[in-house]
Motif scaffolding. Structure first.
Motif, short mmCIF file in Angstrom:
data_model
loop_
_atom_site.label_atom_id
_atom_site.label_comp_id
_atom_site.label_asym_id
_atom_site.label_seq_id
_atom_site.Cartn_x
_atom_site.Cartn_y
_atom_site.Cartn_z
N ILE A 111 0.82 -1.22 0.00
CA ILE A 111 0.00 0.00 0.00
C ILE A 111 0.85 1.27 0.00
CG2 ILE A 111 -2.03 -1.08 1.06
CD1 ILE A 111 -1.17 0.13 3.74
N GLU A 112 2.15 1.13 0.16
CA GLU A 112 3.06 2.28 0.12
C GLU A 112 4.44 1.78 -0.26
OE1 GLU A 112 5.03 5.51 3.23
OE2 GLU A 112 3.07 4.61 3.70
N VAL A 113 5.14 2.50 -1.13
CA VAL A 113 6.49 2.11 -1.54
C VAL A 113 7.46 3.24 -1.23
CG1 VAL A 113 5.66 0.56 -3.34
CG2 VAL A 113 6.23 2.91 -3.92
N GLY A 114 8.69 2.85 -0.85
CA GLY A 114 9.72 3.82 -0.58
C GLY A 114 10.28 4.43 -1.86
N SER A 115 10.99 5.53 -1.71
CA SER A 115 11.49 6.26 -2.87
C SER A 115 12.52 5.48 -3.67
CB SER A 115 12.10 7.59 -2.41
OG SER A 115 13.16 7.36 -1.48
N ASP A 116 13.16 4.49 -3.05
CA ASP A 116 14.18 3.70 -3.75
C ASP A 116 13.64 2.40 -4.34
OD1 ASP A 116 16.00 5.63 -3.07
OD2 ASP A 116 16.85 4.53 -1.37
N VAL A 117 12.34 2.17 -4.21
CA VAL A 117 11.73 0.94 -4.74
C VAL A 117 11.37 1.16 -6.21
CG1 VAL A 117 9.82 -0.69 -4.54
CG2 VAL A 117 10.85 0.28 -2.48
N GLU A 118 11.84 0.26 -7.07
CA GLU A 118 11.66 0.45 -8.51
C GLU A 118 10.65 -0.49 -9.13
OE1 GLU A 118 14.48 0.69 -12.55
OE2 GLU A 118 15.36 0.23 -10.60
N PHE A 119 10.59 -1.73 -8.67
CA PHE A 119 9.84 -2.76 -9.39
C PHE A 119 8.56 -3.20 -8.69
CE2 PHE A 119 14.39 -3.38 -10.43
CZ PHE A 119 14.33 -2.96 -11.76
N ILE A 120 8.53 -3.16 -7.38
CA ILE A 120 7.32 -3.51 -6.64
C ILE A 120 6.37 -2.32 -6.66
CG2 ILE A 120 6.40 -4.08 -4.35
CD1 ILE A 120 7.81 -6.43 -5.66
N LYS A 121 5.07 -2.58 -6.91
CA LYS A 121 4.11 -1.50 -7.08
C LYS A 121 2.97 -1.60 -6.05
CE LYS A 121 6.33 -0.36 -10.83
NZ LYS A 121 7.28 0.79 -10.81
N VAL A 122 2.36 -0.45 -5.77
CA VAL A 122 1.17 -0.43 -4.93
C VAL A 122 0.11 -1.34 -5.56
CG1 VAL A 122 -0.73 1.00 -4.10
CG2 VAL A 122 1.63 1.85 -3.95
N GLY A 123 -0.50 -2.17 -4.73
CA GLY A 123 -1.51 -3.11 -5.21
C GLY A 123 -1.01 -4.52 -5.42
N ASP A 124 0.31 -4.70 -5.49
CA ASP A 124 0.87 -6.04 -5.61
C ASP A 124 0.56 -6.87 -4.37
OD1 ASP A 124 1.99 -5.50 -8.07
OD2 ASP A 124 4.02 -5.12 -7.29
N ILE A 125 0.24 -8.14 -4.56
CA ILE A 125 0.13 -9.08 -3.44
C ILE A 125 1.39 -9.92 -3.43
CG2 ILE A 125 -1.16 -11.02 -2.48
CD1 ILE A 125 -3.68 -9.84 -3.59
N VAL A 126 2.01 -9.98 -2.25
CA VAL A 126 3.37 -10.53 -2.17
C VAL A 126 3.51 -11.45 -0.96
CG1 VAL A 126 4.42 -8.55 -3.33
CG2 VAL A 126 4.17 -8.53 -0.83
N PRO A 155 1.72 -13.56 -9.53
CA PRO A 155 1.50 -13.04 -10.89
C PRO A 155 0.06 -12.64 -11.18
CG PRO A 155 1.82 -15.43 -10.90
CD PRO A 155 2.15 -14.97 -9.52
N ASP A 156 -0.90 -13.17 -10.44
CA ASP A 156 -2.30 -12.86 -10.71
C ASP A 156 -3.03 -12.67 -9.38
OD1 ASP A 156 -5.28 -14.01 -11.02
OD2 ASP A 156 -4.65 -13.15 -12.94
N ARG A 157 -3.61 -11.52 -9.19
CA ARG A 157 -4.23 -11.18 -7.90
C ARG A 157 -5.36 -12.14 -7.55
NH1 ARG A 157 -4.75 -6.45 -4.85
NH2 ARG A 157 -6.64 -6.40 -3.58
N GLU A 158 -6.26 -12.38 -8.49
CA GLU A 158 -7.42 -13.21 -8.19
C GLU A 158 -7.01 -14.66 -7.93
OE1 GLU A 158 -10.48 -11.92 -7.66
OE2 GLU A 158 -9.35 -10.07 -7.88
N ALA A 159 -6.07 -15.18 -8.72
CA ALA A 159 -5.58 -16.54 -8.49
C ALA A 159 -4.91 -16.65 -7.13
CB ALA A 159 -4.61 -16.94 -9.60
N ALA A 160 -4.20 -15.60 -6.74
CA ALA A 160 -3.54 -15.61 -5.44
C ALA A 160 -4.55 -15.64 -4.31
CB ALA A 160 -2.63 -14.39 -5.31
N LEU A 161 -5.58 -14.84 -4.39
CA LEU A 161 -6.59 -14.82 -3.33
C LEU A 161 -7.34 -16.14 -3.27
CD1 LEU A 161 -7.92 -11.17 -3.74
CD2 LEU A 161 -6.53 -12.09 -1.86
N ASP A 162 -7.53 -16.78 -4.42
CA ASP A 162 -8.19 -18.08 -4.43
C ASP A 162 -7.37 -19.14 -3.69
OD1 ASP A 162 -10.37 -17.21 -5.86
OD2 ASP A 162 -9.63 -17.88 -7.81
#
Length: 416
Positions: free
Chosen positions: A83-98, A161-168
């Motif tokens: 829900i929040e990324v630091g200024s040095d984060v390049e590849f991980i994005k808000v909304g990613d499930i990890v 890789p896929d939000r819905e598949a991950a939640l399932d």
């Protein structure tokens, strides 16, 4: 913003507290190494925790068997939404499930570059290696909470890789942060391959994960030993042979009844330093498992030891064991030319492949460990039940996300 979290209070007691919303700095607090205080983590992210599991390693602290300070926020098994990324984060994005590996690793040091992320040189001033919410691991705040800060996000985080598949598959995927890679590491370290006969000491969640991992690796027979009948029944539920070591004190004889010979190709210690002796009246004997697996593993065999051993155990019965000195028959292991592998699991070595095994349906880890959802307010009772020997892997669902998903799936099934 509030942030409920599970904190260790005193032996046998945990409670849910508001620890405040995290930011991208490691602040002073219970267990934080003074040399880590004020550490800026612009390379980190803030997660909204979706699931976070209670681990047997947490129980060692809660039982008072470590030097954990009161107020330490627990939890090193974390799955969440960025829900929040630091200024040095390049590849991980808000909304990613990890998935968050329980090992905290910088990605820059010599060990991290060799995939030995369990012994990172830059995250714990006391010794190589670190973890969230754990004693003597640098003081990084635990993730049995609603929100948590995770450093070195681009390197560490496993993005689904896929939000819905991950939640399932969230009850399976939540096991990628520790328990599944740890069990798998035990099996790989023990040399399990197609046709292997395998003994797993301990039918707690890690032992069950190791047993399922041995099956995935092609073992012909997996034998699980424990003192708890309910946990052994869980092991049998997915095809393992079992030995009740409360009823039988001679493991070799029991293995011979199963295999026709009193030894196995490989063995895994999923118990650790709070081991008990075998038999009806046996008490704690911390070297029991290590000595037993040397005895029943064939000459030239390998021993995987993901079970936790510590350098400080204030609750141990004798002075030697209090500092991690155990009476191990090392000469037996030498004579049989055994290969030993110990230490924390380098989660990043395995988690991506295990994720694919879960998403494909090949791995059924939630079923194997009997994953059970609870709310964060139910965490203290979950700790008590787990300590009492219930055969469940408790998964804390701080925001109700996982429960809502399961209820939606159940509703869809009814009307389909």
């Amino acid at each position: 913003m509030s942030n409920k979290a599970v904190a260790y209070v005193e032996p046998g007691v945990v409670e849910v507290r508001d620890i405040g919303y995290p930011d991208l700095v490691l602040h002073d607090g219970p267990g934080v190494n003074p040399l880590n205080v004020g550490r800026k983590c612009n390379h980190g992210v803030i997660l909204k925790v979706i699931t976070t599991n209670i681990c047997g390693s947490d129980q060692h602290m809660v039982r008072g068997r470590t030097t954990a300070p009161s107020g330490l926020v627990l939890g090193h098994e974390i799955t969440g939404e960025v829900i929040e990324v630091g200024s040095d984060v390049e590849f991980i994005k808000v909304g990613d499930i990890v998935s968050v590996p329980f090992n905290i690793a910088c990605g820059r040091c010599e060990n991290c570059r060799k995939q030995d992320t369990h012994i990172c040189l830059n995250v714990n001033p006391d010794r190589p290696g670190s973890a969230y919410g754990y004693v003597d691991m640098g003081g990084w705040v635990g993730g049995q909470s609603e929100y948590v800060m995770v450093p070195y996000a681009d390197f560490q985080l496993l993005r689904f890789p896929d939000r819905e598949a991950a939640l399932d598959k969230i009850l399976d995927l939540t096991m990628l942060s520790d328990i599944f890679p740890t069990g798998y590491h035990g099996a790989v370290s023990a040399g399990v391959k197609t046709g292997s006969t395998v003994y797993v000491a301990g039918a707690g969640p890690v032992g069950l994960a190791a047993a399922h991992s041995a099956q995935l690796l092609g073992a012909s027979v997996v034998i699980v030993g424990d003192l708890n009948a309910e946990r052994l029944a869980q092991a049998r539920s997915f095809g393992c042979e079992t030995v009740n070591l409360r009823e039988h004190d001679n493991l070799g004889e029991q293995i011979e009844q199963i295999l026709g010979i009193p030894e196995v190709d490989c063995a895994i210690d999923a118990v650790g330093f709070e081991a008990s002796g075998h038999g009806k009246d046996a008490g704690e004997a911390p070297a029991t498992v290590l000595n037993t697996i040397m005895d029943i593993t064939r000459a030239g065999g390998r021993l995987g030891i993901p079970g936790l051993y510590v350098t400080g155990d204030p609750g141990a019965a004798d002075k030697d064991a209090q500092e991690g000195t155990l009476k191990i028959r090392f000469g037996l292991g030498f004579a049989k030319a055994h290969h030993f592998v110990t230490g924390q699991t380098p989660v990043m070595r395995y988690n991506r492949d295990l994720m694919k095994a879960i998403l494909s349906g090949r791995a059924q880890i939630a079923k194997a460990v009997n994953a059970t959802l609870i709310s964060i307010d139910q965490a203290p009772e979950g700790y008590k039940s787990f300590d009492g020997g219930v055969s469940r892997k408790f998964v804390i669902d701080p925001h109700g996300t996982a429960r809502k998903r399961l209820e939606m799936e159940a509703s869809d099934a009814v009307f389909s």
